[in-house]
Design a protein around this motif. Structure first.
Motif, PDB file in Angstrom:
ATOM      1  N   ARG A  86      62.296  22.227  37.436  1.00  0.00           N
ATOM      2  CA  ARG A  86      62.937  23.144  38.354  1.00  0.00           C
ATOM      3  C   ARG A  86      62.095  23.263  39.620  1.00  0.00           C
ATOM      4  NH1 ARG A  86      66.963  27.251  38.591  1.00  0.00           N
ATOM      5  NH2 ARG A  86      67.560  26.928  40.749  1.00  0.00           N
ATOM      6  N   VAL A  87      62.521  22.535  40.631  1.00  0.00           N
ATOM      7  CA  VAL A  87      61.801  22.524  41.892  1.00  0.00           C
ATOM      8  C   VAL A  87      62.700  23.090  42.978  1.00  0.00           C
ATOM      9  CG1 VAL A  87      60.587  21.132  43.595  1.00  0.00           C
ATOM     10  CG2 VAL A  87      60.496  20.499  41.175  1.00  0.00           C
ATOM     11  N   VAL A  88      62.260  24.158  43.603  1.00  0.00           N
ATOM     12  CA  VAL A  88      62.958  24.737  44.749  1.00  0.00           C
ATOM     13  C   VAL A  88      62.217  24.312  46.008  1.00  0.00           C
ATOM     14  CG1 VAL A  88      63.428  26.892  45.961  1.00  0.00           C
ATOM     15  CG2 VAL A  88      63.957  26.689  43.525  1.00  0.00           C
ATOM     16  N   THR A  89      62.961  23.781  46.988  1.00  0.00           N
ATOM     17  CA  THR A  89      62.297  23.333  48.201  1.00  0.00           C
ATOM     18  C   THR A  89      62.759  24.159  49.391  1.00  0.00           C
ATOM     19  OG1 THR A  89      61.617  21.430  49.506  1.00  0.00           O
ATOM     20  CG2 THR A  89      63.951  21.546  48.918  1.00  0.00           C
ATOM     21  N   VAL A  90      61.782  24.570  50.186  1.00  0.00           N
ATOM     22  CA  VAL A  90      62.054  25.266  51.436  1.00  0.00           C
ATOM     23  C   VAL A  90      62.005  24.224  52.551  1.00  0.00           C
ATOM     24  CG1 VAL A  90      61.367  27.139  52.972  1.00  0.00           C
ATOM     25  CG2 VAL A  90      60.980  27.334  50.505  1.00  0.00           C
ATOM     26  N   ALA A  91      63.161  23.963  53.165  1.00  0.00           N
ATOM     27  CA  ALA A  91      63.246  22.925  54.189  1.00  0.00           C
ATOM     28  C   ALA A  91      62.979  23.517  55.561  1.00  0.00           C
ATOM     29  CB  ALA A  91      64.620  22.266  54.164  1.00  0.00           C
ATOM     30  N   TRP A  92      62.310  22.730  56.406  1.00  0.00           N
ATOM     31  CA  TRP A  92      61.963  23.153  57.759  1.00  0.00           C
ATOM     32  C   TRP A  92      62.476  22.128  58.735  1.00  0.00           C
ATOM     33  CZ3 TRP A  92      59.060  27.717  58.567  1.00  0.00           C
ATOM     34  CH2 TRP A  92      58.655  28.349  57.387  1.00  0.00           C
TER      35      TRP A  92
END
Lengths: 228, 228
Positions: B89-95
Motif C-alpha cells: 500500500r503505497v500512497v504517492t503525493v505528486a508534485w
DNA sequence: TGAATAGTGTCTATCAGACATTATATT
DNA sequence: AATATAATGTCTGATAGACACTATTCA
C-alpha cells in the motif's frame, strides 16, 4: 515493504454549505485525545484496502447522514508535516465538499457532535491539528472555483432559481452582485444552467424560472470576482 | 499508532520544461523492480521525519542536479489506489514543477538514466504504475494555470523577452497566438512582467526588451485559451 | 536594400457594469 | 393599489481578435 517508513493516512473533509445567507463549515467536536473537546474537521483513518475517494465518501456520508453525497467532492491537498499529529507520522488527504443546504440537520452515526459553523465565526487557532490552514485552503479553492466552473450550483438543490445561484456567489465571495447583470450572465453562458421548464410559486413577487445544472464543466467566459 | 494501518508514502514529480519549441517531461528509467526498465516519474520514499515539500525538493534537486530549484513547484494531488503498487500500500503525493530549460543536461546522483521526453511522444500505457494519469493531470493543471496566473514565466530564465513568453504559451497550449495582441496583453496586465531595462542583442531583427517576473500572483484579466 | 523580428496603432464585435423599464406575483 | 421580486432592455467603457503600419537590427 518493511524497508519503508510506516505512515498513517487519514482523510479530512472541508464540507461547505450555504444556509441563511452565510457560508457554513461542518465541524465535529473531538471526543478523544489528542485535542479532546476541540473543534476539528470530520475525517478518519483510511483502511488498508480502501481507495482514497472511497474513504472520503464514507466519512462524508457518515458525518452528514446522507445516503448519497449530492453536491461536489474533490481532492483539496495533502498535509503531512512531521509534527502535525502528536500520535505519530500521520499524513492526511484533505477533500473539499460543496453541498446544498441539508433539509434535515446533521445526524449520522459519528455525527452526534457535528455542527454547521459559520465560517466568519472561526478564529485562528480554534481548530485542532493544522485544520485552520486546511480550512483556509479549502475556502480559497472554493472561491476561486466559482469563477471558472459552474460549481456554485453544487450548493443548490437539483432545481434552483437564478436568485438562489446569485445568493451562493454573494455568500461565498462576500460581495454583492447586480441581479440583472448576473441573470444575463448566467443564462448567457453556454451550459451553465438548463431551464427546468417550471417556475416557483407561493413567494412574494413574480415567480422565478427554475433551472438545473447545465452540462458545462468550465465557464466561458468566466464569472470573475469584482475587484476590490 | 500500531492500531492504524501502515502505509508507505512517496513523492513523484511531474517536471515540465520548454525546449526547442516542445514541452518536455522529465522521466527516469526504472533500475529495479517492479516495472524494471520502464519509464517512470522521478520520485521516491518520504523519510519518516521529512516534510512533504522537503521530500519533493530533495527529489527534484537530486534528479535535475540543480542546487537551487528555480521555477515553480506546487502540489499536484495524491494517488493511492490500493493496487497501484505491487509492493504494497503505497500512497504517492505528486508534485508539479515548471522549470526553465536547463543549460546543462540532467546529471544528478540518481539521474544517470534521467531524460527529457517530449510530451507529445508519450503513448498511453508507456509509464510505470499510474504515472500516465498523474502526467495527464499535471499537464492539464499546467495548461489551466497559465490562464489565470503568471506562471508561464517559470518556464523562462530570470530575464526573458515577450516572444519567449509567447513561445511558452504556444508550446504548452499547442496553439498559435497573435504576437501583437499578446504583447499588448502581457505588458498591459498589471504585475505580469517588469521591464529589466535592457534589450537583447546579436539576434536577427530589432532587439527585444527584456523583462523579469512581475509581482502579480494572479492575472487580471486572465489570459484565456483560444476556444477550439 | 531586403529580410527578419519588435513594437504600436486602428478598427470592430463582444462583454462587463450601471441603471431604466416591464412583467407577474402577493398582500 | 401598493409592494416585491423576476426578467428584459439600453447605454457606455473596456477588452479581445484581426490586421496595417512603423521601428530597429543583421546580412
Amino acid at each position: 515493504m518493511t524497508d519503508y517508513p510506516p505512515f498513517a493516512v487519514t482523510v479530512d473533509l472541508v464540507v461547505l454549505t450555504v444556509r441563511a445567507d452565510a457560508l457554513h463549515l461542518l465541524l465535529v467536536r473531538r471526543g478523544i485525545p489528542p485535542d479532546e473537546g476541540r473543534w476539528a474537521l470530520p475525517g478518519g483513518f483510511v483502511g488498508i484496502d480502501e481507495d482514497l475517494p472511497d474513504a472520503a465518501v464514507r466519512e462524508l456520508t457518515e458525518e452528514t447522514g446522507l445516503p448519497e453525497p449530492a453536491g461536489h467532492l474533490e481532492q483539496l491537498g495533502t498535509y503531512g508535516q512531521p509534527d502535525r499529529d502528536p500520535r505519530g507520522r500521520v499524513v492526511t488527504v484533505a477533500w473539499l465538499a460543496l453541498l446544498p443546504d441539508l433539509p434535515t440537520p446533521v445526524a449520522g452515526s459519528d455525527a452526534a457532535s457535528a455542527e454547521w459553523v459559520p465560517v466568519d465565526r472561526l478564529t485562528p487557532g480554534q481548530l485542532a491539528f493544522d485544520h485552520d490552514r486546511i480550512v483556509a485552503d479549502g475556502l480559497e479553492r472554493a472561491r476561486a472555483k466559482l469563477e471558472y466552473t459552474p460549481l456554485a450550483s453544487a450548493f443548490c438543490p437539483p432545481e434552483f432559481t437564478v436568485a438562489q445561484l446569485r445568493a451562493v456567489y454573494e455568500t461565498v465571495w462576500g460581495t454583492r452582485l447586480d441581479p440583472r447583470n448576473f441573470h444575463r450572465k448566467v443564462t448567457g453562458t453556454p451550459g451553465f444552467v438548463s431551464p427546468a421548464g417550471r417556475a416557483t410559486e407561493g413567494d412574494r413577487g413574480r415567480p422565478a424560472q427554475l433551472f438545473r445544472r447545465g452540462p458545462a464543466t468550465r465557464l466561458h467566459p468566466p464569472m470573475l470576482r469584482p475587484e476590490p
